[in-house]
Design an enzyme around this catalytic site. Structure first.
Site, PDB file in Angstrom:
ATOM      1  CB  SER A 137      -0.904  -0.004   1.235  1.00  0.00           C
ATOM      2  OG  SER A 137      -1.573   1.233   1.395  1.00  0.00           O
ATOM      3  CD  GLN A 159      -3.299   1.565  -2.516  1.00  0.00           C
ATOM      4  OE1 GLN A 159      -2.483   1.621  -1.606  1.00  0.00           O
ATOM      5  NE2 GLN A 159      -4.141   2.556  -2.765  1.00  0.00           N
ATOM      6  CE1 TYR A 161      -6.357   4.610  -1.276  1.00  0.00           C
ATOM      7  CE2 TYR A 161      -4.402   4.466   0.100  1.00  0.00           C
ATOM      8  CZ  TYR A 161      -5.695   4.078  -0.187  1.00  0.00           C
ATOM      9  OH  TYR A 161      -6.319   3.144   0.593  1.00  0.00           O
ATOM     10  CB  THR A 187      -7.109   2.637  -4.525  1.00  0.00           C
ATOM     11  OG1 THR A 187      -6.410   1.409  -4.300  1.00  0.00           O
ATOM     12  CG2 THR A 187      -8.374   2.638  -3.699  1.00  0.00           C
ATOM     13  CE  LYS A 277      -8.026  -3.080  -3.301  1.00  0.00           C
ATOM     14  NZ  LYS A 277      -8.837  -2.181  -2.440  1.00  0.00           N
ATOM     15  CG  HIS A 301     -11.350   0.973   0.398  1.00  0.00           C
ATOM     16  ND1 HIS A 301     -10.601   1.568  -0.586  1.00  0.00           N
ATOM     17  CD2 HIS A 301     -10.580   1.011   1.504  1.00  0.00           C
ATOM     18  CE1 HIS A 301      -9.446   1.969  -0.093  1.00  0.00           C
ATOM     19  NE2 HIS A 301      -9.403   1.637   1.186  1.00  0.00           N
TER      20      HIS A 301
END
Length: 414
Positions: A137, A159, A161, A187, A277, A301
């Site tokens: 993450s 992942q 953001y 995401t 995602k 989520h």
């Protein structure tokens, strides 16, 4: 007629008396007793402070989304076939250009060292040993470079953001690419953070603050606190090269202005596979696939953003039928057993991702606990496939599963 009885003889009793060798390793003894992910959850709850456990276990608002997602997997009916030779069962397949040994991977989770000091390292090592992908993450507590240095083998996904500051976002993308991560999970379901009331009520902070409540809680979780206080302080490790406070970082993390056009911009800068995602409608799935992504993850989520969001498992058959030939479809949220995974594969998922299930193992016993969680899921996948009469993942189809709905839409009056 009276039953004729006799005095038991020693030679008759001997085969009935068996002594097992005692397991002296307390962690191994604890984990060996766990037969299900729910068992690991119960162990985790005993061994982890309330704020840390609730951060993992909880969801947004009334937590209806996660409850419904788990119920959706319970509300299935399997249709087994019989008289098939299932002596050998294969669980491997190609996923996003590379082989995986099992049809599930570890989902990206933030603040992971909060659950156990081994954190992301434990997940990466266990995933590599099992031949499944590990997702790191943006909010990880181990850096991109440190994870790769400690666990050079195995597939690693990153992942992302999206930030308001696009240069910072792309700096993370470049670091992940240089470190050898083969897939990017973008995401898209976090324009703002969800309302997680458990965390608010617990006063959960990173790192945990020593309030009266946490001091009292420490008395019943001394091992967890010892690990916290004698290891590196918790921090967003992939971001430690940036100036500013954690609070300032979080305020800049979620960018509400991200649109479909940004996907093309990200794709142009990422050399590996690109997966989106957080897809929760068929229309959005079609829109991102039309923009050339390699895969999508049907996900709400883990119920941690919009409560009462669609159940990803319910969306799966329609999305897989419409788009399965154009992109690889993955699904997460609510998966707690190997049977859940098999049901998802049968209804068209290429792979599944597990988050809480692996974190319960982590809290229960560090890396050994993660390995136990993977073993539980693997055994469940193989057992369910055999009982369904299939020998490989490709033989699974919608004919093996019926989704039963407790909740259905109320039609408006004519």
């Amino acid at each position: 007629m009276a039953i004729k009885r006799r005095v038991p003889r020693v030679r008759d009793l001997a085969p009935l008396i068996q002594f097992t060798r005692p397991q002296l390793d307390r962690t191994r003894r604890r984990l060996d007793a766990a037969m299900t992910i729910d068992d690991l959850r119960r162990i985790a709850k005993r061994r982890t402070p309330k704020a840390a456990f609730d951060y993992t276990d909880g969801a947004a608002e009334d937590e209806l989304s996660i409850q419904r997602a788990r119920q959706a997997f319970r509300d299935i009916e399997f249709h087994p076939t019989i008289l098939r030779d299932v002596t050998t069962v294969g669980t491997s397949r190609n996923l996003l250009g590379h082989p995986v040994a099992l049809p599930f991977g570890i989902a990206p989770t933030g603040f992971t060292r909060l659950m156990h000091t081994e954190g992301e390292m434990a997940g990466a090592r266990a995933a590599a040993a099992a031949g499944i992908p590990f997702s790191l993450s943006t909010l990880a507590t181990c850096s991109i470079e440190d994870v790769v240095a400690a666990v050079p083998q195995g597939r690693k996904w990153f992942q992302l953001y999206m930030w308001r500051d696009r240069d910072r976002s792309m700096a993370l993308v470049q670091r992940a690419a240089q470190a050898g991560f083969d897939t990017m999970l973008v995401t898209v379901d976090v324009p703002v953070a969800g309302a997680r009331w458990r965390d608010v009520r617990n006063g959960m902070t990173i790192p945990p603050a020593l309030t009266l409540r946490t001091v009292l809680d420490a008395a019943s979780h001394p091992h967890w606190w010892f690990d916290l206080l004698t290891t590196e302080p918790l921090a967003f490790a992939s971001l430690d090269r940036w100036s500013g406070t954690v609070g300032e970082y979080l305020n800049s993390m979620f960018d509400p202005s991200v649109t479909f056009d940004d996907l093309g911009w990200i794709k142009d800068q990422w050399p590996g596979k690109l997966v989106v995602k957080g897809i929760q409608t068929l229309d959005d799935a079609c829109a991102v696939v039309d923009r050339g992504v390699d895969g999508i993850v049907l996900s709400n989520h883990g119920g941690r953003q919009l409560d009462r969001a669609p159940v990803p498992f319910h969306l799966l058959p329609t999305v897989a039928r419409e788009l399965g030939k154009d992109a690889e479809v993955l699904v997460d949220t609510g998966i707690m057993s190997g049977a859940d995974i098999v049901a998802a594969i049968a209804l068209g998922a290429r792979c599944t991702l597990v988050g809480r299930a692996y974190l319960y193992g982590l809290m229960a016993g560090g890396e050994a606990g993660v390995r136990r969680a993977i073993d539980i899921l693997k055994a469940g996948v193989i057992r369910t496939m055999r009982l369904l009469g299939v020998t490989c993942l490709e033989e699974l189809s919608p004919t093996h599963v019926t989704q039963l709905r407790r909740l259905g839409p109320i039609q408006p009056p004519a």
